[in-house]
Scaffold this active site. Structure first.
Site, short mmCIF file in Angstrom:
data_model
loop_
_atom_site.label_atom_id
_atom_site.label_comp_id
_atom_site.label_asym_id
_atom_site.label_seq_id
_atom_site.Cartn_x
_atom_site.Cartn_y
_atom_site.Cartn_z
N HIS A 197 0.79 -1.23 0.00
CA HIS A 197 0.00 0.00 0.00
C HIS A 197 0.81 1.26 0.00
O HIS A 197 0.51 2.22 -0.70
CB HIS A 197 -0.88 0.04 1.24
CG HIS A 197 -2.16 -0.61 0.98
ND1 HIS A 197 -2.99 -0.19 -0.01
CD2 HIS A 197 -2.73 -1.68 1.53
CE1 HIS A 197 -4.03 -0.96 -0.05
NE2 HIS A 197 -3.89 -1.90 0.88
N GLU A 438 -0.12 -9.75 -28.10
CA GLU A 438 1.04 -9.97 -27.24
C GLU A 438 1.53 -11.41 -27.27
O GLU A 438 2.30 -11.83 -26.41
CB GLU A 438 0.76 -9.51 -25.80
CG GLU A 438 -0.54 -9.96 -25.21
CD GLU A 438 -0.82 -9.38 -23.82
OE1 GLU A 438 0.05 -8.75 -23.21
OE2 GLU A 438 -1.95 -9.59 -23.34
N ASP A 462 4.76 -8.86 -22.94
CA ASP A 462 4.52 -10.27 -23.18
C ASP A 462 4.97 -10.70 -24.57
O ASP A 462 5.47 -11.81 -24.74
CB ASP A 462 3.03 -10.61 -22.98
CG ASP A 462 2.71 -10.80 -21.51
OD1 ASP A 462 3.53 -11.43 -20.82
OD2 ASP A 462 1.67 -10.30 -21.06
N CYS A 509 1.00 -0.48 -25.67
CA CYS A 509 0.92 -0.12 -24.25
C CYS A 509 1.95 -0.86 -23.40
O CYS A 509 1.96 -0.73 -22.19
CB CYS A 509 -0.49 -0.38 -23.72
SG CYS A 509 -0.98 -2.10 -23.82
C1 PEP Z 1 2.26 -6.17 -21.99
O1 PEP Z 1 2.32 -7.40 -21.92
O2 PEP Z 1 3.02 -5.48 -22.67
C2 PEP Z 1 1.24 -5.44 -21.21
C3 PEP Z 1 1.05 -4.15 -21.35
O3 PEP Z 1 0.51 -6.16 -20.31
P1 PEP Z 1 1.05 -6.60 -18.87
O4 PEP Z 1 2.39 -5.93 -18.66
O5 PEP Z 1 0.01 -6.18 -17.91
O6 PEP Z 1 1.15 -8.09 -19.05
MG MG Z 2 0.65 -8.53 -21.11
#
Ligand code: PEP
Ligand code: MG
Length: 585
Positions: A197, A438, A462, A509
């Site tokens: 937290h 991904e 990923d 992302c």
């Molecule tokens: C990713 O895999 O790039 C992603 C944005 O998802 P996470 O990091 O939450 O797996």
């Molecule tokens: Mg991911």
């Protein structure tokens, strides 16, 4: 002058702070252990129930106080609500009453024993994030014990400006009170990890924090001068004049670069030859939104909803999902908000002891998990459909690896839409439904997926893990995690091209999107929508605003003449250094 002591912990929230220590007395309450006479048992159970009722009222009061505040206060209120639910969880209530009756022990002792048992269950969870939730059980148990003992709880604290809060651990209730009462310089705690937290609250408040310091709170005295480096996880107690001036200089430089960066918040991300790029933010909690907007985010490109499982052993209700999504959509106004459905699974299974999977990263996670646990998935989908009336929603499914998964997920969403309509529950207009690309399989069939998805968002964290066969959690192979491996560049090119060919939008992302050293490569590949943590937005924007797309394409063409990731990296980094001496530093 006392000797300097230095502590090394986990840097949980970046930034430098110098100030006087405010040491919170967070020792565990001393516990009377008593054996009861048979005639005392009923009264003891009643005493316990009264303490639970009192704890409940205190949490309610605090919640009401905080909920009337900004988004951040509301987030704390949600955490306190989770604590209130823990109080009434049969695993706690029924068990304590049973121990009082069957083992004829006093309520304080019974509470501690149940608490210890629940803690053990959390200790066995592999995932750090869920394991860390065991401290929430402690906070709830502590409150009940203090009430049983008639101690004062929720005492309001005067926080002098820039005080360094030092504690064994900080409960969400204390953290909420502290940030409400003044500008905290930094948090320093013995316990905790990156996902505790204190870390979460600190990052959202952009307050430096170092956690996991062992026994630091026993050595730091109230009023000691403390210097904190939240990036390196370093805490100096009674630093020398020389150390202090080094800290001050770093602090000054960081402030200047943050101010510089924030100046661009209002400016568009546009290249010198006129290509308009969109920069969005990634969030785990609604409380991050003010910081995101201050750094110039144009929308939310990734809301990781699995973080809704914070502080709890059971799954959130439809209402709780709905409230969070509504809060985020309303806070973002008309800006697009991309909510990712739960990326749970493997060891992140709420409430149950996870079944061991030999290879959890390739196991039952994300969309696979949701399609297997339809009831849980439907709760989230219904909440998303209901919340869509409150803003500009886009929904995406994580870890899609085949066209059938996308079809199944979409049809589940449609089934929920029809169900809600039948029930007369208001549902917003149709919103874009996309996927995270991904996995290598998704990259290879991107052209087909693009026919059935409304948008792509590339999850490079990923995608790199699966493409290069590198476990993202394994330190031993971290050196092989190479975003500029030719295999990754080629995959990205294929995904972006497939999306453009089909006329759908494509964003990124994963962490790659927020690395300013890679911005030119991504621009050259045709990426026009990036999503990242708030602090990276000005850095990436700065790079984009000072180059042309043509220049980026030239750089990538030259880079692609090399074959190894090392050569490509060396070339790109030398070129970036020539242009931007400080990109990302
Ligand atoms: C990713 O895999 O790039 C992603 C944005 O998802 P996470 O990091 O939450 O797996
Ligand atoms: Mg991911």
């Amino acid at each position: 002058m006392s000797a300097t002591i230095s502590f090394q912990g986990i840097g949980a929230s970046p930034g430098i702070a110098i100030g006087r220590a405010l040491v919170l007395d967070s020792r565990r309450v001393r516990l009377p252990k008593l054996k009861l006479q048979p005639h005392e048992i009923d009264l003891e159970v009643l005493r316990f129930k009264t303490a639970v009722a009192l704890s409940n009222t205190q949490l309610e009061d605090l919640k009401v106080k905080l909920a009337s505040q900004d988004g951040e206060g509301q987030e704390h209120a949600l955490i306190l609500e989770a604590h209130r639910m823990m109080l009434h969880d049969p695993l706690f209530m029924v068990e304590v009453a049973r121990l009082i009756k069957e083992d004829t022990i006093n309520a304080e002792w019974a509470v501690r024993r149940v608490c210890r048992r629940l803690r053990h269950q959390f200790d066995n969870i592999d995932d750090e994030y869920f394991r860390e939730r065991r401290s929430d059980i402690e906070f709830v148990a502590d409150r009940v014990v203090r009430n049983l003992l008639g101690e004062v709880v929720d005492e309001e604290l005067e926080v002098p400006p820039d005080a360094i809060i030092v504690a064994h651990d900080i409960s969400p209730a204390d953290a909420a009170m502290l940030v409400r009462n003044g500008k905290v310089g930094a948090f320093v705690t013995d316990l905790g990890s990156h996902t505790s937290h204190t870390a979460i609250v600190a990052r959202a408040r952009e307050t430096p924090a170092v956690v996991g310091l062992g026994k630091a709170s026993e050595s730091i005295r109230p009023g000691d001068m403390v210097a904190v480096d939240g990036r390196r996880g370093l805490v100096l107690v009674n630093p020398s004049e020389q150390q202090l001036s080094l800290f001050r200089e770093t602090m000054r430089r960081q402030l200047v670069s943050e101010e510089e960066a924030l100046k661009t918040a209002e400016l568009p991300a546009v290249t010198t030859d006129g290509l308009r790029v969109r920069l969005n933010g990634n969030i785990e909690f609604p409380e991050e939104i003010p910081s995101l907007l201050a750094h110039g985010a144009e929308g939310i490109g990734l809301y990781r909803t699995e973080f809704l499982f914070l502080n709890r052993t059971n799954a959130p209700t439809e209402e709780e999902h709905y409230e969070s999504y509504k809060q985020v959509l309303q806070a973002m106004g008309n800006r697009p908000v991309t909510i990712r459905t739960l990326d749970l699974g493997g060891d992140k299974v709420p409430g149950k002891k996870p079944e061991k999977e030999i290879n959890p990263a390739m196991g039952l996670r994300a969309i696979r998990y949701c399609l297997k646990h339809r009831d849980m998935f439907r709760v989230q989908l219904r909440a998303l459909l209901r919340a869509s009336v409150h803003g500009n929603l886009r929904v995406m499914f994580p870890l899609v690896s085949s066209i059938s998964e996308l079809r199944e997920a979409r049809s589940e969403l449609e089934a929920c839409r029809s169900e809600l309509t039948r029930q007369g529950v208001p549902v917003g207009k149709r919103f874009p439904v996309g996927i995270m690309v991904e996995t290598p399989s998704a990259a290879w069939i991107a052209d087909r997926l693009a026919q059935e998805a409304d948008f792509f968002s590339i999850g490079t964290n990923d995608l790199i893990q699966y493409s290069l066969a590198i476990d993202r959690q394994n330190r031993d192979v971290a050196y092989l995690y190479r975003p500029l491996h030719l295999a990754i560049i080629r995959s990205l090119q294929a995904i972006i091209d497939a999306a453009k060919h089909a006329g759908i939008s494509v964003a990124m992302c994963g962490e790659m999107a927020g690395d300013p050293h890679l911005s030119l490569v991504l621009l050259a590949l045709g990426l026009e929508e990036f999503s990242m943590t708030s602090g990276q937005i000005p850095l990436v924007k700065n790079v984009i605003r000072s180059v042309s797309k043509a220049e980026a394409v030239g750089l990538l063409t030259q880079a692609m003449q090399f074959s190894s990731a090392e050569e490509i990296e060396r070339f790109v980094s030398a070129e970036m250094d020539k242009r931007f001496a400080t990109a990302g530093d």
